[in-house]
Design a protein around this motif. Structure first.
Motif, PDB file in Angstrom:
ATOM      1  N   ALA A 144      21.082  57.000  48.692  1.00 26.19           N
ATOM      2  CA  ALA A 144      20.094  58.070  48.521  1.00 26.19           C
ATOM      3  C   ALA A 144      20.744  59.426  48.773  1.00 26.19           C
ATOM      4  CB  ALA A 144      18.922  57.849  49.479  1.00 26.19           C
ATOM      5  N   MET A 145      21.543  59.480  49.803  1.00 28.02           N
ATOM      6  CA  MET A 145      22.178  60.749  50.149  1.00 28.02           C
ATOM      7  C   MET A 145      23.161  61.203  49.074  1.00 28.02           C
ATOM      8  SD  MET A 145      24.193  61.700  53.616  1.00 28.02           S
ATOM      9  CE  MET A 145      22.875  62.523  54.475  1.00 28.02           C
ATOM     10  N   THR A 147      23.445  60.247  45.771  1.00 24.13           N
ATOM     11  CA  THR A 147      22.837  60.590  44.480  1.00 24.13           C
ATOM     12  C   THR A 147      21.984  61.845  44.590  1.00 24.13           C
ATOM     13  OG1 THR A 147      20.981  59.103  44.936  1.00 24.13           O
ATOM     14  CG2 THR A 147      22.785  58.188  43.655  1.00 24.13           C
ATOM     15  N   GLY A 148      21.203  61.928  45.640  1.00 24.25           N
ATOM     16  CA  GLY A 148      20.343  63.092  45.818  1.00 24.25           C
ATOM     17  C   GLY A 148      21.152  64.368  45.964  1.00 24.25           C
ATOM     18  N   THR A 149      22.152  64.324  46.787  1.00 24.71           N
ATOM     19  CA  THR A 149      22.953  65.528  47.012  1.00 24.71           C
ATOM     20  C   THR A 149      23.666  65.963  45.735  1.00 24.71           C
ATOM     21  OG1 THR A 149      23.269  64.861  49.310  1.00 24.71           O
ATOM     22  CG2 THR A 149      24.766  66.535  48.429  1.00 24.71           C
ATOM     23  N   GLU A 151      22.872  65.481  42.648  1.00 27.85           N
ATOM     24  CA  GLU A 151      21.940  66.069  41.692  1.00 27.85           C
ATOM     25  C   GLU A 151      21.564  67.491  42.090  1.00 27.85           C
ATOM     26  OE1 GLU A 151      18.412  63.735  41.118  1.00 27.85           O
ATOM     27  OE2 GLU A 151      17.532  65.351  39.905  1.00 27.85           O
ATOM     28  N   ARG A 152      21.298  67.661  43.362  1.00 27.69           N
ATOM     29  CA  ARG A 152      20.890  68.989  43.816  1.00 27.69           C
ATOM     30  C   ARG A 152      22.025  69.992  43.784  1.00 27.69           C
ATOM     31  NH1 ARG A 152      15.237  69.652  44.881  1.00 27.69           N
ATOM     32  NH2 ARG A 152      14.579  67.524  44.442  1.00 27.69           N
ATOM     33  N   VAL A 153      23.205  69.557  44.101  1.00 28.44           N
ATOM     34  CA  VAL A 153      24.340  70.477  44.045  1.00 28.44           C
ATOM     35  C   VAL A 153      24.473  71.021  42.626  1.00 28.44           C
ATOM     36  CG1 VAL A 153      26.870  70.579  44.047  1.00 28.44           C
ATOM     37  CG2 VAL A 153      25.654  69.623  46.011  1.00 28.44           C
ATOM     38  N   THR A 173      31.787  69.370  48.104  1.00 33.66           N
ATOM     39  CA  THR A 173      30.757  68.337  48.083  1.00 33.66           C
ATOM     40  C   THR A 173      31.348  66.976  48.423  1.00 33.66           C
ATOM     41  OG1 THR A 173      29.633  69.607  46.364  1.00 33.66           O
ATOM     42  CG2 THR A 173      28.886  67.346  46.714  1.00 33.66           C
ATOM     43  N   LEU A 177      30.182  64.881  51.680  1.00 35.74           N
ATOM     44  CA  LEU A 177      29.561  63.568  51.552  1.00 35.74           C
ATOM     45  C   LEU A 177      30.373  62.502  52.293  1.00 35.74           C
ATOM     46  CD1 LEU A 177      28.190  63.537  47.885  1.00 35.74           C
ATOM     47  CD2 LEU A 177      26.876  63.444  50.013  1.00 35.74           C
TER      48      LEU A 177
ATOM     49  N   GLY B 148      17.784  66.834  48.257  1.00 34.52           N
ATOM     50  CA  GLY B 148      18.190  65.691  47.433  1.00 34.52           C
ATOM     51  C   GLY B 148      17.967  64.376  48.144  1.00 34.52           C
ATOM     52  N   ARG B 152      15.330  61.291  47.120  1.00 38.49           N
ATOM     53  CA  ARG B 152      15.827  59.955  46.801  1.00 38.49           C
ATOM     54  C   ARG B 152      15.337  58.900  47.776  1.00 38.49           C
ATOM     55  NH1 ARG B 152      18.779  59.441  41.861  1.00 38.49           N
ATOM     56  NH2 ARG B 152      18.801  61.642  41.219  1.00 38.49           N
TER      57      ARG B 152
END
Lengths: 184, 184, 184, 184
Positions: A144-145, A147-149, A151-153, A173, A177, B148, B152
DNA sequence: CATGAATGAGGTTTCATTCAT
DNA sequence: TATGAATGAAACCTCATTCAT
């Protein structure tokens, strides 16, 4: 066969800007500079355009990530390469990336018709990290972290919220991560 | 005036399931058990329903987060409370949350008509954390990671990828985000 | 619900005059005095109109023939009644009859969706005549002769080739067919 | 000039199977193995193909019947020859025959452009039989019976309802019609 | 307040025909 | 002669909105 590519190109642009339903065949035709009927010499339906675009770009991203992973010596480098190639694709093909993201909230089952889903590659990679004992958090949260990050980046970079050179953003990034996921 | 609420309720369900364009006034009317014309007794247009739903639920989430922040003694507790209230809202109102997310990729400028955008609250909070010297990463990255990841986590919980009780998920996510953002 | 019937009425007229494919939804709408869209409040598609018309009138003819058969005391009277009721239907509903005939040359398998096919009633009747030893020719030829002659009698009456009062025509045709089929 | 004939051949097949409106120029081109544009080297329009096919085959049938009549010594033999040549044509050219029949229920006035209409030949023959005092029924009914029966015999033979060798069917039909028409 | 028929604009698709190559 | 992309008109159908009842 140039027209066919032009249609795909303009459709991608319009779909990613306005949405799929919001984009009409006429919009696409006008953007290409042909009439609506002409589109149907190259594609059987609007759905086929939608499908083909998804297939093309999800495969492209998938393979790019696959190659990036292979280039890494150890898991950390593989992870960083993967993340960076992901963002590299997004920055170089912002329309395509935005387009791919349209499918997160719309479909689910239907996505199974496609060959290569980048999400699945990412998932496998993270499950593997977990097996290697590298994660300090449960793998589902890690997924989750990541993929979410990512996308938002991309989103914030495109909106101007996130500044700096693309290379820098990619590196930072990846760094961020990796550190968040693994035991310090 | 019960009908009005029923319309909003069913519209929200349908919009979040199928998309806004994909949902017709007739769909909504049928779900409520009235006819198309009746909807126009309560709303001037479909757009008004779309607008009102966004306004209602973004305000609701905003205020919930605001209250959660106030309840915290220090920044860490405020942060955790905010994150948990965010997920709490999402878990309790999955349709509303999915609906709010529809607007990330579709609009942008038009969103400025609204009173309370949860994103802006989050942004301010994180900028503040930065000012307090708590962040180990640049605030824009922190923002990307928080928004993000939250989105998610909700998505994966709803899809069944992420298992466990809601309370647990909320706590774990807050924990994980706090650790990732701040200096160990 | 008057409009629904008007649509069927005008569609029948147009279909039987110009053919199904040759008749557009706009043609029907114009004949009724409404717009194209309005048709879709009453019917899901053009195909549904086509289907419903066939179903209605083939059932109607079937039942009319069934009743006519029942009214006869012996086989001869039953046969004459059947033939006369068939022509009676055709003369009173020329559009419907022409319409039903459109399906002989177009479909075949698809016709099996329908409840009552007049042709099958006729076939059974003639097979029965054969079992009773009344036919002087093989039943398949008898069937061809009866169906073919009936269709043409209607056609030629309508085209003005065949003159005389309808009652006369019905009686003469029944007489002629009975004599041709049975042993002198 | 072979292509021209191939176009006619395939068009006939498709028209008789699916109907004229239902068959596209593209269908025909594909069946022939050329492209749409090429058809317009050989024919001015789709209508011209439709026309030419009708003209060709109705003339062919007409002349065949004419010759058959001439071969008969007396009226009975002439009649039998005519009927048998009619069925012979239908059995040997089922597509063409089915195609010719498409025009009974569709047009009427437009048919007058054509040179030779088999129906008219048949009509004259029967009127002549009447003048010779051979008919036991009015000539219009005789005409209806002959044309109707012939069409149905072909149809039922093709559908498998009517069994037996073609020669047999032809002979039996001629016999049956002659007996039905004339005084026993 | 509610119905549901109707409108009218616009969407996707089809297809005979044309035309540059 | 042939190709096949393109046109343009028209087909079927959808749907937000209006309106008489």
């Amino acid at each position: 066969m140039r027209t066919r590519d032009l249609i795909l190109e303009e459709a991608l642009k319009l779909f990613s800007e306005k949405g799929i339903k919001e984009t009409t065949i006429r919009d696409i035709a006008k953007a290409v500079g042909i009439t609506e009927g002409a589109i149907y010499r190259h594609f059987e339906s609007k759905d086929q355009i939608v499908y083909e675009l998804f297939d093309t770009y999800s495969s492209q991203l998938y393979e790019k990530m696959e190659r990036a992973i292979k280039r890494g010596k150890d898991t950390e480098e593989k992870f960083r390469n993967m993340v960076m190639s992901f963002l590299d694709f997004a920055f170089k093909n912002p329309d395509a990336f935005r387009y791919l993201n349209l499918f997160h909230y719309l479909r689910g089952k239907e996505v199974k018709k496609f060959k290569h889903i980048p999400f699945l590659l990412l998932k496998d990679f993270i499950l593997n990290m977990d097996r290697e004992g590298l994660l300090r958090i449960e793998p589902e949260y890690a997924l989750a972290m990541v993929t979410g990050t990512l996308e938002r980046v991309f989103l914030y970079k495109n909106m101007g919220i996130l500044k700096g050179r693309q290379d820098e953003v990619k590196k930072k990034t990846a760094e961020l991560l990796w550190k968040s996921l693994t035991k310090c």
